[in-house]
Design a protein around this motif. Structure first.
Motif, PDB file in Angstrom:
ATOM      1  N   LEU A  79     -29.895 -80.490 115.486  1.00 18.88           N
ATOM      2  CA  LEU A  79     -30.308 -81.891 115.685  1.00 18.88           C
ATOM      3  C   LEU A  79     -31.312 -82.303 114.619  1.00 18.88           C
ATOM      4  O   LEU A  79     -31.248 -83.408 114.070  1.00 18.88           O
ATOM      5  N   LEU A  80     -32.240 -81.388 114.330  1.00 16.81           N
ATOM      6  CA  LEU A  80     -33.259 -81.674 113.325  1.00 16.81           C
ATOM      7  C   LEU A  80     -32.636 -81.899 111.952  1.00 16.81           C
ATOM      8  O   LEU A  80     -33.069 -82.782 111.201  1.00 16.81           O
ATOM      9  N   SER A  81     -31.588 -81.138 111.636  1.00 19.06           N
ATOM     10  CA  SER A  81     -30.927 -81.268 110.334  1.00 19.06           C
ATOM     11  C   SER A  81     -30.314 -82.664 110.148  1.00 19.06           C
ATOM     12  O   SER A  81     -30.185 -83.144 109.017  1.00 19.06           O
ATOM     13  N   ILE A  82     -29.966 -83.310 111.249  1.00 23.75           N
ATOM     14  CA  ILE A  82     -29.405 -84.679 111.179  1.00 23.75           C
ATOM     15  C   ILE A  82     -30.472 -85.656 110.681  1.00 23.75           C
ATOM     16  O   ILE A  82     -30.163 -86.648 110.018  1.00 23.75           O
ATOM     17  N   LEU A  83     -31.740 -85.355 110.980  1.00 26.54           N
ATOM     18  CA  LEU A  83     -32.826 -86.266 110.622  1.00 26.54           C
ATOM     19  C   LEU A  83     -33.515 -85.883 109.324  1.00 26.54           C
ATOM     20  O   LEU A  83     -34.415 -86.589 108.878  1.00 26.54           O
ATOM     21  N   GLU A  84     -33.124 -84.757 108.729  1.00 27.93           N
ATOM     22  CA  GLU A  84     -33.775 -84.322 107.475  1.00 27.93           C
ATOM     23  C   GLU A  84     -33.266 -85.119 106.287  1.00 27.93           C
ATOM     24  O   GLU A  84     -32.153 -85.605 106.290  1.00 27.93           O
TER      25      GLU A  84
END
Length: 277
Positions: A272-277
């Motif tokens: 999920l975090l990678s989507i916002l990076e």
């Protein structure tokens, strides 16, 4: 597909030979099929079948969450409450955005009735502190600092206990609705807020919500950074974005799952975090 056809398709999960193909078909139908899967879960007494259904439901919900996060980011990440709610739905898929919105609005209303236009910024903050930490008794969750619940806005509002970031987010959301110049600040190991007075000559100051709204000066922040033995960085003193805040909330949640030795959940939050990076 009709309801009858959907139920017939789900019933085929019982057959181990074709179950993988059936799972693929169900996943292609998307989140709309979840109520049927939940109904089937309630009707079966087979533990293995229940586990298959739970895994399918989680897969569909997780896929949907990834899509909603992409949309939120691509739309500019303008709504901080929405971003935190989306993260909330990882643990609580049925979390109600409007319920969170009403809770923030109630806090805003209570603070608004106590604020006066002529108030000095320091007095405005003391008023907000009174509403948040005296009346509603929001406080640091020091006993269970690494609990995933500390990153879930819904749980923090219910329990009145949170980590530095979620306590600051609630305070920030209320402040924004009161048109106060309050912003998040990404400090190492601690998330705080900054109040940027619009009065000529007035110095910005900082608010530590993890310590019941303690007001700090820039010198206090500089002293804190020097104690960490790291090089100073302008981002330690300047406002950060909504995207920065939700990213940090995700990193906190990922760390919580790592501490609890739940590597699958930690890996999902990292995705999920990678989507916002």
């Amino acid at each position: 597909m009709t309801n009858k056809e959907i139920k017939a398709l789900i019933s085929l999960l019982d057959d181990p030979e074709i179950a993988p193909q059936i799972q693929d078909k169900i996943q292609n139908l998307g989140e709309s099929i979840i109520p049927f899967l939940e109904e089937s879960w309630e009707e079966t007494l087979d533990g293995q079948q229940q586990q298959r259904l739970e895994d399918l439901i989680h897969h569909l919900q997780f896929e949907g969450l990834q899509q909603r996060l992409k949309v939120w980011r691509e739309a500019g990440a303008t709504d901080l409450l929405e971003g935190m709610w989306l993260l909330n739905t990882y643990q609580y898929p049925d979390a109600d955005y409007q319920a969170l919105n009403r809770a923030i609005e109630q806090l805003r209303f209570e603070a608004w009735t106590a604020l006066r236009p002529e108030m000095h910024p320091a007095d405005q903050v003391q008023t907000l502190n009174y509403v948040m930490f005296k009346q509603h008794k929001f406080a640091a969750n020091t006993q269970h600092f690494h609990s995933p619940a500390n990153s879930m806005l819904q749980r923090v509002i219910e329990t009145k206990r949170g980590n530095p970031l979620t306590l600051c987010v609630i305070y920030l959301l209320v402040s924004q609705r009161l048109n106060l110049p309050v912003f998040g600040v990404n400090l190492p190991n601690l998330f705080v807020l900054t109040f940027r007075p619009e009065l000529r000559g007035a110095e910005p100051f900082y608010i530590n919500c993890y310590n019941r709204g303690l007001v700090l000066s820039r010198t206090d922040i500089e002293h804190y950074v020097s104690q960490l033995n790291i090089n100073s960085n302008p981002i330690f003193y300047e406002p950060c974005s909504n995207l920065d805040i939700v990213r940090r909330a995700m990193r906190n949640l990922q760390l919580s799952f790592e501490k609890l030795q739940e590597p699958v959940k930690a890996a999902e939050v990292a995705l999920l975090l990678s989507i916002l990076e």
